[in-house]
Design an enzyme around this catalytic site. Structure first.
Site, PDB file in Angstrom:
ATOM      1  N   ARG A 156      33.605  32.256  37.513  1.00  9.02           N
ATOM      2  CA  ARG A 156      34.010  32.679  38.864  1.00  9.02           C
ATOM      3  C   ARG A 156      33.202  33.893  39.330  1.00  9.02           C
ATOM      4  NH1 ARG A 156      40.049  33.872  38.492  1.00  9.02           N
ATOM      5  NH2 ARG A 156      39.305  34.644  36.512  1.00  9.02           N
TER       6      ARG A 156
ATOM      7  N   ASN B 281      40.231  29.459  39.191  1.00  9.22           N
ATOM      8  CA  ASN B 281      40.506  28.591  38.057  1.00  9.22           C
ATOM      9  C   ASN B 281      41.684  27.686  38.390  1.00  9.22           C
ATOM     10  OD1 ASN B 281      38.544  29.766  36.419  1.00  9.22           O
ATOM     11  ND2 ASN B 281      39.966  31.161  35.436  1.00  9.22           N
TER      12      ASN B 281
END
Length: 99
Positions: free
Chosen positions: A23, A41
């Site tokens: 990320r 996520n």
């Protein structure tokens, strides 16, 4: 009548993409390209998100999601969906990591 090029990308990345700073690197690449959107996520162990910007920059970003990712990630598959949305449908002002 000519259709406008896509300016919006929805994505899901499958593989070893959690616990490897995927990320953070995705946010960094998006900011480098001047894209806005988000990444997060999932409970299924994938990473999903949305990005908006020019077709050329979205293509570069999509290729990065498919072929590079973070240094310790292993991308098995990237599901990509390009769309054309009106500016009023897009409310992103930055590229955020969502929890």
């Amino acid at each position: 009548m000519t259709t406008a090029p896509p300016n919006f990308l929805k994505f899901e990345v499958i593989g070893k993409v959690q616990g490897v700073f995927f990320r953070k690197y995705t946010q960094g690449k998006a900011k480098e390209l001047g894209l806005h959107g988000w990444v997060m996520n999932t409970a299924a162990g994938t990473v999903v998100g949305e990005a908006t910007g020019s077709k050329q920059k979205l293509d570069v970003f999509a290729r990065w999601l498919r072929e590079e990712g973070s240094p310790k990630s292993k991308v098995l598959e990237a599901k990509l969906s390009f769309e054309n949305r009106s500016p009023s449908e897009i409310a992103f002002r930055s590229f955020d990591i969502r929890k």
